[in-house]
Design an enzyme around this catalytic site. Structure first.
Site, PDB file in Angstrom:
ATOM      1  CG  HIS A  46      -6.689  31.527 -11.668  1.00 59.33           C
ATOM      2  ND1 HIS A  46      -5.871  31.455 -12.914  1.00 59.33           N
ATOM      3  CD2 HIS A  46      -6.784  29.886 -11.429  1.00 59.33           C
ATOM      4  CE1 HIS A  46      -5.397  30.074 -13.304  1.00 59.33           C
ATOM      5  NE2 HIS A  46      -6.043  29.181 -12.132  1.00 59.33           N
ATOM      6  CD  GLU A  47      -7.351  30.306  -6.866  1.00 56.19           C
ATOM      7  OE1 GLU A  47      -8.336  28.834  -7.471  1.00 56.19           O
ATOM      8  OE2 GLU A  47      -6.549  29.925  -8.044  1.00 56.19           O
ATOM      9  N   GLY A  73       0.886  -1.062   0.098  1.00 58.16           N
ATOM     10  CA  GLY A  73      -0.323   0.080  -0.057  1.00 58.16           C
ATOM     11  C   GLY A  73       0.720   0.688  -0.011  1.00 58.16           C
ATOM     12  N   GLY A 121      -0.602   2.487   7.289  1.00 56.93           N
ATOM     13  CA  GLY A 121      -0.343   2.250   8.815  1.00 56.93           C
ATOM     14  C   GLY A 121      -0.147   0.202   8.329  1.00 56.93           C
ATOM     15  N   PRO A 151       2.694   4.544   1.271  1.00 58.52           N
ATOM     16  CG  PRO A 151       4.508   6.246   1.121  1.00 58.52           C
ATOM     17  CD  PRO A 151       3.042   5.712   0.052  1.00 58.52           C
TER      18      PRO A 151
HETATM   19  P1  ADP Z   1       3.366   3.085   6.688  1.00 55.05           P
HETATM   20  O1  ADP Z   1       4.672   1.650   7.939  1.00 55.05           O
HETATM   21  O2  ADP Z   1       1.799   2.099   6.171  1.00 55.05           O
HETATM   22  O3  ADP Z   1       4.124   3.285   6.303  1.00 55.05           O
HETATM   23  P2  ADP Z   1       2.893   3.566   9.134  1.00 55.05           P
HETATM   24  O4  ADP Z   1       1.841   2.450   9.596  1.00 55.05           O
HETATM   25  O5  ADP Z   1       4.728   3.778   9.650  1.00 55.05           O
HETATM   26  O6  ADP Z   1       2.646   3.710   7.739  1.00 55.05           O
HETATM   27  O7  ADP Z   1       2.057   4.844   9.922  1.00 55.05           O
HETATM   28  C1  ADP Z   1       2.403   6.267  10.065  1.00 55.05           C
HETATM   29  C2  ADP Z   1       2.238   6.749  10.743  1.00 55.05           C
HETATM   30  O8  ADP Z   1       0.750   8.039  10.854  1.00 55.05           O
HETATM   31  C3  ADP Z   1       1.226   6.104  12.541  1.00 55.05           C
HETATM   32  O9  ADP Z   1       2.048   6.107  13.456  1.00 55.05           O
HETATM   33  C4  ADP Z   1       0.120   6.024  12.809  1.00 55.05           C
HETATM   34  O10 ADP Z   1       0.585   7.599  13.593  1.00 55.05           O
HETATM   35  C5  ADP Z   1      -0.826   6.898  11.672  1.00 55.05           C
HETATM   36  N1  ADP Z   1      -1.817   5.750  10.866  1.00 55.05           N
HETATM   37  C6  ADP Z   1      -1.161   5.360   9.730  1.00 55.05           C
HETATM   38  N2  ADP Z   1      -2.683   4.613   9.475  1.00 55.05           N
HETATM   39  C7  ADP Z   1      -3.175   4.803  10.852  1.00 55.05           C
HETATM   40  C8  ADP Z   1      -4.594   3.921  10.801  1.00 55.05           C
HETATM   41  N3  ADP Z   1      -4.806   3.188  10.321  1.00 55.05           N
HETATM   42  N4  ADP Z   1      -4.935   4.410  12.132  1.00 55.05           N
HETATM   43  C9  ADP Z   1      -4.599   4.957  13.260  1.00 55.05           C
HETATM   44  N5  ADP Z   1      -3.090   5.734  12.798  1.00 55.05           N
HETATM   45  C10 ADP Z   1      -2.858   5.470  11.382  1.00 55.05           C
HETATM   46 ZN    ZN Z   2      -5.872  27.419 -11.543  1.00 52.66          ZN
END
Ligand code: ADP
Ligand code: ZN
Length: 607
Positions: free
Chosen positions: A428-429, A206, A211, A208
């Site tokens: 524009h906006e 998935g 979670g 970045p």
């Molecule tokens: P990944 O590993 O997919 O890059 P992480 O697990 O490191 O993402 O998530 C980074 C941060 O984003 C977590 O520490 C949390 O605070 C927040 N986060 C991401 N997804 C969720 C979720 N589904 N629920 C709650 N917090 C989340």
């Molecule tokens: Zn524009």
């Protein structure tokens, strides 16, 4: 769950201890040894000792006399004096003349003390601390010498503050999928009895910040097992073979601690496709990957070690990694939908003081396309904003502003726009907003602003979808292109000249138009033929063309025609609504930021 990080401190402590020991050696031991060896006495003592016949060996040097007592237990020295009958008297005292009294510690002894002892000390202390660290971390550590090539695997020591599935908001499908692993780790025998094999490896894929790491930790937290975590890039070392040995070591530790979870983040760093027959390949990486494959083949599916890996580039993984028996299960961890976003916001909002009346569904709708990490960031930004304003709690306005900060950067307080420029930006906006409002199937306008942002945007129009949107039809896409051209169209209609302010609009409109032709099959001529492939689904989504040069030219022409048609449509809409355009632009110019409701009110008011 508490993470025991590779401590940086012990190294410093280690050096300090060694330094102190050396100092001790110098300040205390050396004088002590010398003192023990040679005691300085005055000449009188020497004479009386001679008289008492208490002299063993004696050595008269050019400026001093070195001698021992009768039993040779202590070496003395004294200054040489003009003493004529000395030699005779010494004879009668039974002294034995010798030039080798002072061994100054034997050379062997001083070698031992000055070279061998420190080395022994260093090594012993190093080993001791290394071992202590290992005990603490449940594994060897590469920081100390002797630990080279050992893995840096961190162990999440089990504790009550573990991360659970309830901490991960949304992502219900992923959680459901992983629940089976938790169940297995709780009671492996259930699976063994029936002969079911757990998958050895599970790949979380998935974008970045969705979670993936959290989910892996939650699996460990839910099943109460140790959690080994390592990032793919940590395996790639400077020296060939080191990465492989780290992999070996990681699995050795894991097997000892089974049942447990091994989590490899960014597995694409080692698991990239091996390019065969190409010179200059990365030997180290390939060896590491091969070792990983070997380890995965090496253990039985039911030994209780479950390997989770995360990647946002699944298409770049070596097929050998994803074939059955290795990472054969793939769990998608997608960007959260509207409901998911709302839940994630609520989870993170628990950590901050909220003012009454915050509507998370509105915030979630505004933050469409945001990842979990971004949503966490939005809540934190809002809290920071509240602190800056000297308030005690986070308000709806804080949250909305922080979305804009995350999307477009901070407001530039000292705007450098001239009146004329501000006027153009306002038109524009409003151009965007008016074209959007006058078409069907356009997301409602939420907010229009002409306050410049640090990202370089001079203003923007925020449109917010009402609910989740999974499918878009051709008309919607065309209308979207028209809306994107609306800004430039307004400049043309009103000022008759054009500016550089539409560069971002142009980029987006072109991308959309291209995708309609090459990926969505929305043209009569190309029918349902894919002319483009997406290289990277989760990161940016860059594409490469998959068609002949002839077709490429045709695509280019059609893209131009498509955008042009929508641009003409936008100009038409604005020309037809010229009065409203002027009225709204003037209003926006004065207020700088207006809400969607204000916009609609003016738009719907009779002329
Ligand atoms: P990944 O590993 O997919 O890059 P992480 O697990 O490191 O993402 O998530 C980074 C941060 O984003 C977590 O520490 C949390 O605070 C927040 N986060 C991401 N997804 C969720 C979720 N589904 N629920 C709650 N917090 C989340
Ligand atoms: Zn524009």
């Amino acid at each position: 769950m508490k993470e025991v990080k590779t401590p940086k401190k012990p190294l410093a402590i280690y050096y300090t201890i060694v330094l102190l020991l050396i100092l001790l050696l110098n300040v205390v031991l050396v004088p002590w040894m010398n003192e023990r060896q040679i005691k300085e006495v005055d000449y009188g003592t020497f004479m009386s000792m001679t008289e008492e016949k208490n002299i063993g060996k004696v050595d008269i040097e050019s400026n001093q006399i070195i001698f021992t007592d009768k039993d040779n237990t202590q070496v003395y020295k004294t200054g040489l004096m003009d003493d004529s009958g000395l030699t005779e008297r010494l004879y009668t005292a039974g002294a034995e003349f010798s030039s080798e009294i002072v061994e100054q510690g034997s050379p062997v002894l001083s070698f031992l003390i000055w070279f061998v002892l420190p080395i022994i000390l260093f090594t012993a202390l190093g080993n001791y601390m290394n071992k202590k660290l290992m005990d603490k971390m449940g594994g060897p550590n590469s920081m100390m010498f002797g630990g080279m090539g050992k893995s840096n695997a961190k162990v999440y020591v089990q504790s009550t503050e573990g991360i659970h599935f309830s901490d991960v908001a949304g992502e219900d499908e992923a959680k459901e999928n992983l629940q089976e692993i938790v169940d297995y780790l709780h009671d492996p025998s259930k699976y063994k009895d029936i002969g079911a094999q757990m998958p050895k490896g599970i790949l979380l894929v998935g974008p970045p910040g969705t979670g993936k790491t959290m989910l892996a930790k939650a699996v460990a937290g839910e099943s109460n097992v140790p959690f080994f975590s390592m990032s793919g890039s940590e395996f790639v070392e400077m020296f060939v073979g080191m990465g492989a040995s780290k992999v070996r070591d990681l699995f050795k530790q894991a097997k000892e601690k089974a049942p447990c979870i091994v989590f490899i983040d960014e597995i694409d760093a080692i698991g990239q496709k091996r390019n065969s027959g190409q010179y200059g390949g990365n030997d180290e990486r390939e060896q590491t990957l091969n070792q990983l494959l070997t380890e995965m083949d090496g253990f039985e599916g039911n030994n209780g070690v479950i390997i989770l890996a995360a990647t946002n580039r699944p298409e770049s993984l070596d097929p050998a990694l994803t074939r059955p028996g290795r990472f054969d299960r793939r769990v998608p961890v997608e960007l959260p939908d509207l409901k998911g976003r709302e839940e994630i916001l609520k989870v993170h909002a628990k950590k901050v003081a909220l003012a009454p009346g915050v509507d998370f569904s509105v915030v979630a709708r505004m933050a469409s396309g945001a990842s979990g990490a971004e949503l966490a960031n939005i809540v934190n930004e809002a809290a920071l904003r509240a602190v800056r304003a000297g308030r005690k709690s986070v308000t709806q306005a804080d949250l909305e502003e922080s979305i804009e900060v995350v999307i477009a950067g901070y407001q530039k307080k000292n705007s450098i726009l001239t009146d004329k420029e501000k006027c153009i930006v306002a038109y524009h906006e409003i151009g965007h907003a008016l074209v959007a409002a006058k078409q069907t199937h356009s997301a409602p306008v939420q907010k229009i602003t002409i306050i410049p942002r640090t990202s370089g945007a001079l203003g923007y129009t925020m449109q917010v979808e009402e609910g989740n949107h999974y499918l878009m039809d051709k008309t919607e896409l065309e209308n979207k292109i028209a809306t994107l051209t609306g800004g430039r169209a307004a400049e043309e209609v009103v000022f008759g000249s054009i500016t550089t302010g539409a560069s971002n609009d142009i980029e987006q409109a072109t991308k959309l138009a291209r995708a309609m032709l090459t990926r969505y099959g929305m043209s009569d001529d190309f029918d349902m033929v894919a002319l483009e492939t997406v290289n990277n689904q989760y990161l940016g989504g860059d594409t490469s063309l998959a068609c002949s040069a002839q077709t490429q030219r045709e695509i280019d022409q059609k893209v131009v025609a498509l955008v042009k048609a929508q641009h003409q449509k936008a100009i038409q809409i604005l020309t037809d609504n010229r009065e409203k355009l002027d009225e709204l632009a003037k209003y926006l110019y004065q207020k700088e930021t207006i809400t969607g409701d204000e916009f609609m009110e003016i738009l719907d008011s009779p002329q």
